[in-house]
Design an enzyme around this catalytic site. Structure first.
Site, PDB file in Angstrom:
ATOM      1  CD  GLU A 101      54.517  58.110  53.528  1.00  0.00           C
ATOM      2  OE1 GLU A 101      53.980  59.141  53.965  1.00  0.00           O
ATOM      3  OE2 GLU A 101      54.729  57.922  52.324  1.00  0.00           O
ATOM      4  CB  SER A 468       9.998  11.040  35.380  1.00  0.00           C
ATOM      5  OG  SER A 468       8.955  10.837  34.463  1.00  0.00           O
TER       6      SER A 468
END
Length: 816
Positions: A101, A468
């Site tokens: 770059e 239960s």
């Protein structure tokens, strides 16, 4: 005077007049141009951002979520970015981006004139060939554009970019500018910044990248979509190789390193992943909800937090596997439902078949079509790779027994020993939660069969009746009062007003039989419904629901049916409430998030907020600091031990005896609701409590016999086989002030003074009548005892010999 001057001008020749007018026009043009430039500059500068603000710039950063052992399990973000300071970015990564770059980055002042000239020269050829024009922007200019400006292509933006680049160079160091660039830039694959890209493309951290991988990342800023490694592999490798040659030309690589990197194939992950560990989707989503509730969505998704959770990855994987297998086993018991689609084998059928969503957790499953059927000899063709094979004959027989397989049926199969096993996605669902009882840390959570198929978390969001599984809270309330594990409660028919349509409500045991006087222990071990209702009536349902609420089950109505589990709660709350039976009677609030730190490493939340004054002192031989126990004391430690001992009996001798193979010091309670709509089991050892729930999302029946013992207990057993290897079972902590006596061969714990009541019950003044008794006589004697009237002697039983004694049926569960 003006007239004289005009006359002087008139007296000039034509050439001289033109010269004068040209000078006037030039001066006017210059003035006008200056005015235009001034106006343009004022317009340009009035909204120009302040470059100095970038010194404190904080881009949106992903919040990362970790398990207790440091495993990355998830990520929350609007932009998937992992911010890394410049000094922690490896040199090869920096060099790759400089080569690709801005090779003169450390020499220019923000604008590279030579680079701009090269770009203009290349653009002549790019314009002729129709390629995208190059801008010649430096890294500084790209930072100005990415952070402070928009992406519009215009002269105005380029001028602003140049001005801001110059200001950035004056405000920040080169290293700060490069840090901003490498953390801000978009690199495709949902990646912002190099650290996120390294993880998403290669599954690595920055320091693990090789030069060829760093070069590929540096190839992406020009156009991530143009160099997508899966869609455009040739272009991606070509661009990577160009970056590698640029690195060699700039002295960042030698010839040997260049050739080795060029010879390396480009291999990336098939798709970006938030974490390599993928078994905790329900847990991570619940942690996200809790984090947003505590902070807010903006801070969680953009703040770059570090979140450490309570998850144990090995237990989480075991929980997911156990629940999925349990749901598949249930589904298998209820037969083949048929194909999920059909095909006529026209061109393109494979693509359509591959669109069907299979559970991602079952990676070995694949779509296939039935080619031919001859009895149980079924031939199939795979949609993915067009392979053919036969179904296992047992699977074909299983399917044909319920719904005949036919040519063209689209099904899921799994390769197995040269053949294919037939697979079916279950319609039933469920949840599993594992919690550390001493602290409340959630070690594992699975909220359904597959998060991809349904993200609804049945562990935390499904309010269902526990059946239960609620009974231990009734017995705990009784033990908090005058009852002991050896107290006797009558198991005989009973009815109450207030039934449906004006009838009387008459609870029944699962076996539809009654067994006379029974101890509390035996009643809980075998889940006797009638005994539980009698007990709740005696102690008062208000006491029961108040206690269950204090323990964390949730608010319920004080109706007798609630004693059999008619209220509603979630697996998450019920499992956490059971923790008090194991930790000495303390309610601990379950939690998933252990610690949160901001992006600067400052701790902003810690789940354990207990204070320890001595913990900061250097060690000099003194006793280690003692921290107070977590949680609020909600029941007596003796009561907690009594219930845990009785629930251990449920596994050793009662309705959960199928889990007896786990060994000693494991307890729990089964639960099944009316019409078998939900199946439960909440079990535990001394260091972990586990809740399992199985049921349909529409609350329809699971089918006859699909009770807690047969449906939920196998899931618990499979999970605990893994958990007990990591956390071996050990004896439950015995309260020091309890009195211990042996009753019917079992050691029972008593609160001081209550053991004498047991001895009185064992040696009554009147002999205990044995054998069949008239129910009216039993009721009469109970009324006389309550009124303090001396009992009348009942006539001796008639001559008929008593029938042979029946062993009490081991109830599968308590239906109400």
């Amino acid at each position: 005077m003006p007239l004289k001057r005009f006359s002087d001008i008139k007296g000039l020749n034509i050439a001289e007049r033109w010269f004068v007018w040209a000078g006037v026009a030039l001066l006017g043009g210059i003035t006008l141009a200056g005015l235009i430039v001034t106006i343009y500059a004022a317009w340009l500068f009035h909204d120009l951002p302040d470059a100095s603000e970038l010194a404190d710039y904080r881009p949106a950063t992903a919040t990362r979520v970790y398990a207790g052992d440091g495993t990355l399990i998830g990520e929350f973000s609007d932009e998937r970015r992992i911010y890394v300071p410049y000094d922690q970015i490896p040199l090869p990564v920096v060099q790759a981006f400089l080569a690709a770059e801005d090779r003169n980055f450390f020499e220019h002042g923000g604008i590279d004139v030579s680079g701009l000239g090269r770009a203009m020269f290349k653009n002549v050829f790019n314009a002729v060939s129709g390629r995208r024009l190059e801008g010649g922007s430096t890294i500084t200019q790209q930072v100005a554009k990415n952070v402070l400006l928009t992406n519009e292509s215009s002269l105005n933006r380029k001028v602003k970019e140049a001005i801001l680049a110059n200001r950035l160079e004056a405000s920040l160091t080169k290293q700060q500018i490069l840090e901003l660039y490498l953390n801000e830039i978009f690199l495709g694959y949902r990646s912002y910044g190099v650290a996120a890209a390294a993880y998403n493309y290669f599954g690595k951290s920055l320091e693990q990248l090789t030069p060829d991988e760093a070069a590929f990342l540096a190839a992406l800023p020009k156009g991530p979509n143009n160099y997508h490694p899966k869609r455009h592999p040739g272009a991606a490798k070509g661009r990577r190789d160009w970056v590698l040659r640029e690195m060699e030309e700039n002295g960042f690589l030698n010839e040997v390193q260049l050739q080795a990197a060029l010879a390396t194939p480009l291999k990336t992950q098939d798709a970006p992943r938030r974490a390599q560990y993928a078994d905790a989707d329900f847990f991570v989503e619940e942690a996200r909800r809790q984090a947003i509730a505590r902070f807010d969505a903006e801070r969680v998704n953009r703040g770059g937090y570090y979140i450490r959770t309570t998850l144990d990855p090995s237990l989480q994987s075991a929980a997911r596997d156990a629940l999925m297998r349990g749901l598949e086993n249930y589904d298998r018991r209820h037969g083949w439902r048929g194909p999920w689609g059909t095909t006529d084998f026209a061109d393109g059928w494979q693509e359509k078949a591959l669109e069907e969503t299979r559970p991602p957790e079952r990676r070995s499953w694949e779509a296939a079509a039935v080619e031919s059927v001859a009895g149980n000899n079924v031939r199939v063709r795979s949609a993915r790779d067009d392979r053919t094979g036969t179904l296992l004959s047992a699977d074909a027989a299983w399917a044909n027994a319920n719904r005949q397989l036919r040519r063209g049926d689209l099904i899921f199969v799994e390769p197995r020993n040269g053949q294919y096993a037939l697979k079916q996605v279950p319609q039933v669902n469920g949840a599993l939660v594992a919690i550390e009882p001493q602290s409340g840390r959630v070690l594992a959570m699975v909220g359904g069969y597959s998060y991809a198929l349904s993200s609804f978390n049945r562990a935390t969001q499904a309010n269902r009746q526990p059946g239960s599984a609620f009974k231990p809270f009734v017995y705990a309330a009784a033990l908090e009062g005058d009852y002991t594990p050896a107290s006797i409660v009558l198991d005989a028919p009973i009815s109450f007003a207030g039934g449906p349509n004006g009838t009387r409500w008459s609870p029944e045991n699962y076996s539809r039989q009654y067994y006379g006087p029974q101890t509390l222990r035996r009643g809980l071990e075998l889940s006797r419904n009638v005994m539980t209702v009698r007990l709740a009536q005696d102690i008062g349902m208000r006491n029961v629901v108040d206690l269950s609420e204090r323990m964390g089950v949730g608010r319920m109505e004080p109706n007798l049916s609630v004693s059999l589990g008619a209220g509603e709660t979630t697996p998450y709350r019920l499992t956490a409430a059971y923790a008090a039976f194991i930790n000495g009677g303390r309610r601990v609030n379950p939690y998933l998030i252990e610690l949160v730190q901001d992006r600067d490493g400052e701790t902003i939340f810690r789940a354990d907020d207990r204070r320890c004054r001595e913990c900061g002192r250097p060690f000099s031989g003194q006793e280690s600091p003692r921290l107070e126990a977590r949680g609020e004391q909600v029941i007596d430690p003796i009561t907690a031990y009594q219930v845990s001992s009785m629930l251990e009996g449920v596994v050793q001798r009662g309705t959960a005896a199928s889990a007896r193979g786990l060994g000693r010091w494991v307890g729990g309670k089964t639960g099944t609701t009316n019409e078998y709509r939900s199946a439960w089991f909440v079990g535990f050892s001394s260091d972990i409590v586990v809740g399992v729930f199985i049921g349909f999302d529409d609350n329809r029946s699971l089918g006859s016999g699909e009770a807690g013992a047969s449906t939920a207990v196998p899931v618990f057993t499979e999970f605990m086989q893994v958990a007990l290897r990591e956390r071996p079972a050990r004896p439950f902590v015995r309260p020091r002030n309890a009195i211990y006596r042996t009753v019917n061969g079992i050691e029972e714990a008593f609160r001081p003074g209550t053991e004498r009541r047991r001895e009185e019950e064992q040696a009554p003044a009147n002999p205990i009548l044995e054998g069949p008794q008239n129910y009216n006589d039993v009721i009469r004697r109970e009324q006389e005892e309550a009124a303090g009237v001396p009992p009348t002697t009942a006539p001796p039983p008639v001559t008929t010999p008593p029938p042979p004694k029946k062993e009490p049926a081991e109830d599968l569960s308590g239906l109400y």
